[in-house]
Design an enzyme around this catalytic site. Structure first.
Site, short mmCIF file in Angstrom:
data_model
loop_
_atom_site.label_atom_id
_atom_site.label_comp_id
_atom_site.label_asym_id
_atom_site.label_seq_id
_atom_site.Cartn_x
_atom_site.Cartn_y
_atom_site.Cartn_z
N ALA A 72 126.90 8.15 103.37
CA ALA A 72 127.46 7.36 102.21
C ALA A 72 127.21 6.02 102.12
CB ALA A 72 129.11 7.59 102.38
N ASP A 82 144.46 2.25 100.63
CA ASP A 82 143.45 3.02 99.72
C ASP A 82 143.46 4.41 100.16
OD1 ASP A 82 141.48 3.27 98.06
OD2 ASP A 82 139.96 2.69 99.26
#
Length: 525
Positions: A129, A288
């Site tokens: 990622a 988040d």
């Protein structure tokens, strides 16, 4: 002034990108002052075909680079600043960038840990990622003769300098806005950018993210439904964070969750209750919590990753929220209004009765409705409108909490559309209220107050000495006056003259820029 011109040049480029992506087309002309009407019309002329479709601001920010991506992500948590509609647009912002090379990543790790890469990891795979600040690799380490998988987060090379440059532009805009707009001062735009700057600074020191992981691990060690990855401190530095590899099912992988026969409504309960425990009990929460940052491990526990954005609430804010919640549940809107005034969130020149009336407009629509009909996003919209009417200065920590609550509710209701958030939240909230607002909590609060008074008493002699010193200086200044030498006065005059010349030059450059854009538009036509 040279610095101001540099900001203007870079911001003009940003404005051009925003115009091409149709961002200014979403602006209501009625909200723009007369001096801005012509630039707005020019900006509308250079929109590219097809710019009106899709999330305009998100597209523009993605084109502008890492700092603008982070700005968009941060503003998505501040609907009080950009509005709820724009905040929803920004929620679609994808913080994904092409990965940097394996060789660069290995060089960063070797430099940060002061060891050759083969002495740190048995193996370091390619990135799995990549985002604006860092990317993640899967690696292997040897512990007691056994190879153990780890996640290795590596900071992008030279990312700090680019962030510093773009953040200086954001500060320039915020300072100018506050100088000329009362609404900007109410929203505290400089403080908004300050908060973002601190958040980014913490994200770019991966030791601080490791510390957040460690702190939350201590807070949640006894939680039955939640845990965080274990940090490998021996392989963690400013630019590198190594932690336990989580081999679980991501909550955004609905097919795998269903194939594993996971109880989805119970999973929604775990998400809601875990978040509330962290926010109310600990005053420290993951801000988040989208599905990509949450995993379900083999033991059925939630595991959170990516601790770059964290929220904190002091005891004052937690008590404020608890009393607000109690007031809404019991329909005691007068008490809800009083709590705002007692906390100093609403200026005292406003009427408690009028504020209670506005709070009633928020609270009454949620009564006599089923749980699935109550929209937290709608309540948030109404609350933000009320705070603006009564000059309530924004509280970044509360806005971040409210925004995270909306995200968490969306995740939970994705698993159970009929989820009753109030019923799920009740045991966690009730436990906190009984512990902190009940008789025991009041005794503890009183004891804390006695301790504060004792500490104040110890410092009184020093405070008295400082106060006497300040008064003595004021007396001297009042008696003798403040004197400036002729050289100082002349220097001040020269400085002001230079400022005036540079202001004129800057205005001509801005005017020339807009004329250039207009000529380009006419040529395209």
């Amino acid at each position: 002034m040279i610095s101001a011109l540099t900001h203007i040049v870079r911001l003009t480029r940003a404005a051009f990108v925003f115009a091409r992506e149709g961002v200014f087309g979403a602006v209501d002309p009625a909200l723009v002052p007369p001096s801005g009407q012509i630039p707005l019309k020019v900006a509308r002329l250079i929109e590219r075909p097809g710019a009106k479709s899709g999330p305009r601001l998100s597209r523009a920010l993605e084109r502008m680079g890492p700092a603008y991506l982070k700005l968009g992500q941060f503003l998505a948590t501040r609907p009080d600043v950009v509005g709820v509609i724009m905040a929803r647009d920004l929620e679609s912002l994808q913080d994904r960038l092409p990965p940097f090379s394996q060789a660069e990543a290995e060089a960063v790790i070797a430099t940060a840990l002061e060891r050759p890469i083969n002495q740190v990891f048995c193996q370091l795979g390619p990135p799995v990622a990549a985002a604006s600040i860092a990317q993640v690799h899967r690696g292997d380490v040897e512990r007691d003769g056994i190879h153990t998988p780890v996640a290795v987060k590596v900071l992008r090379p030279n990312v700090a300098s680019r962030f510093r440059r773009d953040l200086s532009d954001f500060f320039f805009v915020a300072e100018k806005a506050e100088a000329h707009s009362a609404e900007a001062r109410r929203l505290r735009l400089v403080e908004v950018i300050n908060t973002m700057s601190r958040s980014v600074a913490m994200e770019m020191d991966l030791r601080l993210e490791a510390a957040a992981l460690s702190e939350m691990a201590e807070n949640t060690k006894d939680d039955p439904d939640f845990r965080v990855p274990v940090v490998d401190w021996d392989r963690t530095a400013h630019n590198v964070l190594t932690m336990e590899w989580i081999d679980g099912i991501a909550l955004n992988d609905r097919a795998r969750l269903e194939a594993a026969h996971v109880d989805l409504p119970d999973l929604g309960r775990k998400v809601i209750q875990s978040f509330l425990r962290h926010a109310l009990r600990d005053g420290f929460f993951h801000a988040d919590m989208h599905p990509g940052n949450l995993f379900l491990d083999k033991e059925g526990r939630l595991v959170a990753v990516d601790f770059g954005i964290m929220g904190r609430l002091g005891m004052k804010e937690r008590r404020f929220l608890a009393e607000i919640l109690l007031g809404f549940i019991t329909r005691n809107y007068r008490r809800v209004a009083e709590v705002h005034f007692e906390a100093g969130y609403v200026p005292p020149h406003h009427s408690v009765e009028n504020f209670a009336q506005a709070i009633r407009a928020i609270g009454e629509p949620i009564h006599n409705r089923t749980a699935e009909e109550i929209s937290m996003a709608k309540l948030l919209t109404l609350l933000l409108e009320v705070t603006g009417l009564f000059d309530m200065r924004t509280r970044p920590e509360l806005i971040l909490l409210q925004k995270t609550m909306v995200v968490v509710e969306g995740v939970a209701r994705g698993f159970d559309p009929k989820l009753d958030i109030w019923k799920i939240a009740d045991p966690v909230v009730r436990e906190w209220i009984e512990r902190n607002l009940g008789p025991l909590g009041r005794i503890q609060s009183a004891a804390s107050g006695v301790g504060d008074l004792a500490r104040l008493a110890v410092t009184l002699p020093e405070l008295a000495y400082r106060a006497a010193s300040v008064l003595e200086h004021l007396e001297v200044m009042t008696r003798d006056g403040l004197r400036l030498s002729p050289e100082s006065i002349a220097a001040m005059g020269r400085t002001e003259g230079r400022k005036s010349r540079w202001r004129a030059i800057a205005l001509w450059i801005i005017a020339a820029t807009f004329i250039g854009i207009l000529i380009a538009v006419l040529r395209l036509a």
